[in-house]
Write a protein that holds these residues in place. Structure first.
Motif, PDB file in Angstrom:
ATOM      1  N   PHE A   1      34.682  39.611  43.848  1.00  0.00           N
ATOM      2  CA  PHE A   1      35.825  40.332  43.279  1.00  0.00           C
ATOM      3  C   PHE A   1      36.872  40.652  44.341  1.00  0.00           C
ATOM      4  CE2 PHE A   1      34.805  41.605  38.901  1.00  0.00           C
ATOM      5  CZ  PHE A   1      33.508  41.115  38.820  1.00  0.00           C
ATOM      6  N   GLY A   2      38.123  40.639  43.912  1.00  0.00           N
ATOM      7  CA  GLY A   2      39.194  41.149  44.752  1.00  0.00           C
ATOM      8  C   GLY A   2      39.302  42.660  44.644  1.00  0.00           C
ATOM      9  N   PRO A   3      40.217  43.264  45.438  1.00  0.00           N
ATOM     10  CA  PRO A   3      40.351  44.722  45.480  1.00  0.00           C
ATOM     11  C   PRO A   3      41.060  45.307  44.269  1.00  0.00           C
ATOM     12  CG  PRO A   3      41.940  43.716  46.929  1.00  0.00           C
ATOM     13  CD  PRO A   3      41.093  42.602  46.402  1.00  0.00           C
TER      14      PRO A   3
ATOM     15  N   TYR B   1      26.454  46.091  41.139  1.00  0.00           N
ATOM     16  CA  TYR B   1      27.630  45.976  41.968  1.00  0.00           C
ATOM     17  C   TYR B   1      27.959  47.367  42.533  1.00  0.00           C
ATOM     18  CZ  TYR B   1      28.989  41.208  40.679  1.00  0.00           C
ATOM     19  OH  TYR B   1      29.042  39.842  40.531  1.00  0.00           O
TER      20      TYR B   1
ATOM     21  N   PHE C   1      35.604  42.305  30.702  1.00  0.00           N
ATOM     22  CA  PHE C   1      35.947  40.901  30.901  1.00  0.00           C
ATOM     23  C   PHE C   1      37.187  40.544  30.086  1.00  0.00           C
ATOM     24  CE2 PHE C   1      35.270  36.425  31.410  1.00  0.00           C
ATOM     25  CZ  PHE C   1      35.513  35.856  30.171  1.00  0.00           C
TER      26      PHE C   1
ATOM     27  N   TYR D   1      38.087  34.333  37.224  1.00  0.00           N
ATOM     28  CA  TYR D   1      37.940  35.332  36.167  1.00  0.00           C
ATOM     29  C   TYR D   1      38.975  36.440  36.350  1.00  0.00           C
ATOM     30  CZ  TYR D   1      33.242  33.315  36.730  1.00  0.00           C
ATOM     31  OH  TYR D   1      32.180  32.457  36.878  1.00  0.00           O
TER      32      TYR D   1
ATOM     33  N   GLU E   1      38.270  49.547  47.512  1.00  0.00           N
ATOM     34  CA  GLU E   1      37.835  48.153  47.621  1.00  0.00           C
ATOM     35  C   GLU E   1      37.453  47.581  46.257  1.00  0.00           C
ATOM     36  OE1 GLU E   1      35.866  48.934  52.042  1.00  0.00           O
ATOM     37  OE2 GLU E   1      34.902  47.542  50.649  1.00  0.00           O
ATOM     38  N   GLY E   2      37.217  46.284  46.228  1.00  0.00           N
ATOM     39  CA  GLY E   2      36.767  45.636  45.005  1.00  0.00           C
ATOM     40  C   GLY E   2      35.282  45.801  44.794  1.00  0.00           C
ATOM     41  N   LEU E   3      34.798  45.216  43.725  1.00  0.00           N
ATOM     42  CA  LEU E   3      33.376  45.259  43.405  1.00  0.00           C
ATOM     43  C   LEU E   3      32.629  44.273  44.301  1.00  0.00           C
ATOM     44  CD1 LEU E   3      33.924  45.121  39.569  1.00  0.00           C
ATOM     45  CD2 LEU E   3      33.065  47.084  40.817  1.00  0.00           C
TER      46      LEU E   3
ATOM     47  N   LYS F   1      34.915  51.389  31.110  1.00  0.00           N
ATOM     48  CA  LYS F   1      34.131  50.309  31.706  1.00  0.00           C
ATOM     49  C   LYS F   1      35.017  49.191  32.248  1.00  0.00           C
ATOM     50  CE  LYS F   1      30.100  50.743  28.669  1.00  0.00           C
ATOM     51  NZ  LYS F   1      29.108  49.988  27.885  1.00  0.00           N
ATOM     52  N   VAL F   2      34.477  48.438  33.181  1.00  0.00           N
ATOM     53  CA  VAL F   2      35.096  47.180  33.586  1.00  0.00           C
ATOM     54  C   VAL F   2      34.870  46.187  32.446  1.00  0.00           C
ATOM     55  CG1 VAL F   2      35.061  45.311  35.259  1.00  0.00           C
ATOM     56  CG2 VAL F   2      34.666  47.661  36.025  1.00  0.00           C
TER      57      VAL F   2
ATOM     58  N   GLU G   1      36.345  30.758  28.530  1.00  0.00           N
ATOM     59  CA  GLU G   1      35.907  31.845  27.660  1.00  0.00           C
ATOM     60  C   GLU G   1      36.943  32.961  27.733  1.00  0.00           C
ATOM     61  OE1 GLU G   1      31.961  33.113  28.650  1.00  0.00           O
ATOM     62  OE2 GLU G   1      31.835  34.529  26.987  1.00  0.00           O
TER      63      GLU G   1
ATOM     64  N   PHE H   1      41.121  43.225  37.986  1.00  0.00           N
ATOM     65  CA  PHE H   1      40.341  42.591  39.034  1.00  0.00           C
ATOM     66  C   PHE H   1      40.281  41.095  38.803  1.00  0.00           C
ATOM     67  CE2 PHE H   1      38.772  46.283  41.147  1.00  0.00           C
ATOM     68  CZ  PHE H   1      38.521  47.242  40.177  1.00  0.00           C
TER      69      PHE H   1
ATOM     70  N   GLN I   1      29.766  36.357  41.456  1.00  0.00           N
ATOM     71  CA  GLN I   1      31.208  36.471  41.288  1.00  0.00           C
ATOM     72  C   GLN I   1      31.725  37.408  42.373  1.00  0.00           C
ATOM     73  OE1 GLN I   1      32.437  37.361  37.250  1.00  0.00           O
ATOM     74  NE2 GLN I   1      30.992  35.891  36.398  1.00  0.00           N
TER      75      GLN I   1
ATOM     76  N   TYR J   1      39.170  40.555  35.036  1.00  0.00           N
ATOM     77  CA  TYR J   1      38.581  41.710  34.389  1.00  0.00           C
ATOM     78  C   TYR J   1      39.589  42.850  34.496  1.00  0.00           C
ATOM     79  CZ  TYR J   1      33.953  39.464  34.869  1.00  0.00           C
ATOM     80  OH  TYR J   1      32.873  38.612  34.786  1.00  0.00           O
TER      81      TYR J   1
ATOM     82  N   GLN K   1      39.920  47.387  34.173  1.00  0.00           N
ATOM     83  CA  GLN K   1      39.262  48.678  34.015  1.00  0.00           C
ATOM     84  C   GLN K   1      40.325  49.723  33.719  1.00  0.00           C
ATOM     85  OE1 GLN K   1      37.318  50.369  37.472  1.00  0.00           O
ATOM     86  NE2 GLN K   1      35.768  51.365  36.192  1.00  0.00           N
TER      87      GLN K   1
END
Lengths: 114, 112
Positions: free
Chosen positions: A105-107, B36, A45, A33, B42-44, A42-43, A56, A91, A103, A35, A37
């Motif tokens: 998430f990366g940084p 979350y 998709f 995925y 850092e990430g979520l 908001k974060v 999707e 992200f 899910q 995303y 921000q």
């Protein structure tokens, strides 16, 4: 513990330039995925990817965006011609399966378009 | 459409205080609900989740109960620590999609 990694951590680009954001998902995960921000918002998709195709996508993910899994480990987001409003934190995330699977998430990559 | 509403931050507390961060949602069908947390730089990270009505998710002293009748999933902790300072995001996933829909996030600041 396995983790999602993203490179670069910060990317500065000029308006109109192409940019590629890179992600290495967790190795046994099958769903990927992106995303984003925008600062103070908001974060949101962007897109999900499974079995080598988009499963999707949101209204944000227009023809300027594309995703690819060029090899067995990387997952990339390309923005063909960046706009000022593309400035955001992007992200990457991956999950073992769909549904209620977590899910991870990366940084994030902070993209600044000037 | 599906959406999540969170209380505005920042929430500022002293160590050992009780924490509540409100989250309500709008969704068709029966979504899964998540909290979350994002620590600085850092990430979520998934904190907890609940997949059906009346489920209680819990982790690291945090709890949230899926309340279908009030469409809420409020986050609580009985005694916060300085290390809990972070941004907390409520999110939902509808049954027929893989995308997470996030709230705006609530920044928690805990002082000694």
């Amino acid at each position: 513990e396995p983790e999602v990694t993203q490179t670069p951590s910060h990317q500065v680009t000029q308006m109109g330039q192409e940019v590629i954001l890179r992600c290495v998902p967790i190795s046994n995960h099958l769903y990927f995925y992106w995303y984003r921000q925008i600062l103070g918002q908001k974060v949101e998709f962007l897109v999900s990817f499974y079995n080598n195709e988009i499963s999707e996508k949101s209204e944000i993910f227009d023809d300027q965006f594309s995703v690819e899994r060029p090899d067995g480990s990387n997952f990339t987001l390309k923005i063909r011609s960046t706009k000022l409003e593309d400035s955001a934190m992007y992200f990457c995330a991956s999950s073992e399966a769909g549904g209620t699977y977590e899910q991870y998430f990366g940084p994030g990559t902070r993209l600044t378009v000037t | 459409g599906n959406s999540v509403t969170q209380m505005e931050g920042p929430v500022t507390l002293s160590e050992e205080a009780f924490l509540t961060i409100n989250c309500t949602y709008t969704a068709t069908g029966y979504p899964s609900l998540f909290w979350y947390v994002q620590y600085p730089g850092e990430g979520l990270q998934l904190l907890l989740k609940a997949t059906k009505a009346d489920d209680k998710g819990s982790n690291k002293g945090f709890e949230a109960t899926y309340r279908k009748e009030t469409t809420s999933f409020h986050l609580e902790k009985g005694s916060v620590q300085v290390s809990d300072s972070a941004v907390y995001f409520c999110a939902l996933k509808a049954y027929n999609t893989d995308k997470l829909i996030f709230g705006t996030g609530t920044r928690l600041q805990v002082f000694p």
